[in-house]
Write an enzyme that holds these catalytic residues in place. Structure first.
Site, mmCIF file in Angstrom:
data_model
loop_
_atom_site.group_PDB
_atom_site.id
_atom_site.type_symbol
_atom_site.label_atom_id
_atom_site.label_comp_id
_atom_site.label_asym_id
_atom_site.label_seq_id
_atom_site.Cartn_x
_atom_site.Cartn_y
_atom_site.Cartn_z
ATOM 1 N N CYS A 90 0.932 -1.223 0.046
ATOM 2 C CA CYS A 90 -0.129 -0.163 0.041
ATOM 3 C C CYS A 90 0.935 1.347 -0.057
ATOM 4 O O CYS A 90 1.894 1.178 0.748
ATOM 5 C CB CYS A 90 -0.842 -0.014 1.336
ATOM 6 S SG CYS A 90 -2.120 1.280 1.195
ATOM 7 N N GLU A 133 -9.127 -0.744 -2.256
ATOM 8 C CA GLU A 133 -9.214 0.834 -2.487
ATOM 9 C C GLU A 133 -10.651 0.970 -1.647
ATOM 10 O O GLU A 133 -10.842 2.046 -1.152
ATOM 11 C CB GLU A 133 -9.469 1.017 -3.947
ATOM 12 C CG GLU A 133 -8.174 0.921 -4.850
ATOM 13 C CD GLU A 133 -6.730 1.289 -4.169
ATOM 14 O OE1 GLU A 133 -6.771 2.286 -3.351
ATOM 15 O OE2 GLU A 133 -5.753 0.860 -4.694
HETATM 16 O O1 GNR Z 1 0.183 -0.051 -5.889
HETATM 17 C C1 GNR Z 1 -0.648 -0.834 -5.240
HETATM 18 N N1 GNR Z 1 -0.376 -1.964 -5.128
HETATM 19 C C2 GNR Z 1 -1.004 -3.250 -4.564
HETATM 20 C C3 GNR Z 1 -0.635 -4.564 -4.837
HETATM 21 C C4 GNR Z 1 -1.278 -5.705 -4.268
HETATM 22 C C5 GNR Z 1 -2.347 -5.134 -3.777
HETATM 23 C C6 GNR Z 1 -3.058 -3.938 -3.571
HETATM 24 C C7 GNR Z 1 -2.259 -2.801 -4.088
HETATM 25 S S1 GNR Z 1 -2.794 -1.547 -4.012
HETATM 26 C C8 GNR Z 1 -1.360 -0.408 -4.275
HETATM 27 C C9 GNR Z 1 -1.819 0.999 -4.217
HETATM 28 C C10 GNR Z 1 -2.515 1.333 -2.793
HETATM 29 O O2 GNR Z 1 -2.025 1.598 -1.825
HETATM 30 N N2 GNR Z 1 -3.630 1.780 -3.164
HETATM 31 O O3 GNR Z 1 -4.784 1.838 -2.011
HETATM 32 NI NI NI Z 2 -3.608 1.135 -0.403
#
Ligand code: GNR
Ligand code: NI
Length: 165
Positions: A90, A133
């Site tokens: 994240c 998200e």
């Molecule tokens: O860029 C992101 N990669 C990701 C990889 C595995 C599961 C979820 C994500 S979301 C993350 C971007 C992010 O923090 N969105 O909130």
């Molecule tokens: Ni995230």
């Protein structure tokens, strides 16, 4: 405009986002800025909560070439099934990756950036990303799905990181 991304354990990440009332020019500008911020980071998705904007907006692009952007406003999961485990990360929890189990297949209803309703069926990576998200919009982080022990360790790590800064 590239926006600042809130970092764990910032309490503002725990805010529950409000529904968007009207997809007006302010919201369209927010969507544009969120795409710019997501591509700059870089990430495959971004929720408004992460940029301290507490209305229900998500932007996503899981394509390799960063050329399949789409936005979900006021998303609702209408069906989900199956299970998939994936190593998640994240942008709000830098340098931390752990496996999380989620539904493998979901059907979601949302508004697009023009304010029109649409349905989307997603599985695997896209389903994982949408669920990750949507959690953000409810003040939930992927680390909340981990064991209490792992959460304690992460908290310690974040405290040490804070002292260095
Ligand atoms: O860029 C992101 N990669 C990701 C990889 C595995 C599961 C979820 C994500 S979301 C993350 C971007 C992010 O923090 N969105 O909130
Ligand atoms: Ni995230």
């Amino acid at each position: 405009m590239i926006l600042d991304i809130l970092k764990y354990p910032d309490k503002r990440l725990r805010t529950i986002a409000q529904p968007v009332v009207s997809v007006n020019s302010d919201i369209k500008k927010q969507v544009k800025d969120m795409f710019e911020t997501m591509y700059d980071a870089p990430g495959i998705g971004l929720a408004a909560t992460q940029v301290n904007f507490h209305q229900r907006i998500i932007v996503i692009d899981i394509s390799e070439d960063c050329n399949q952007p789409f936005c979900l406003i006021n998303p609702e999961i209408i069906e989900k099934s199956g299970e998939i485990e994936w190593e998640e990360g994240c942008l709000s929890v830098p340098n931390y990756y752990e496996n999380v189990k989620r539904a493998n297949k979901i059907k979601v209803c949302a508004l697009n950036e023009h304010g029109n309703t649409f349905d989307i069926e997603a599985n695997e990576m896209l389903a994982i990303c949408i669920q990750h998200e949507m959690d953000h919009l409810n003040g939930i982080l992927f680390v909340d799905h981990l064991s209490k022990l792992k959460q304690k360790r992460l908290q310690k790590k974040a405290e040490k990181q804070d002292k260095k800064l």
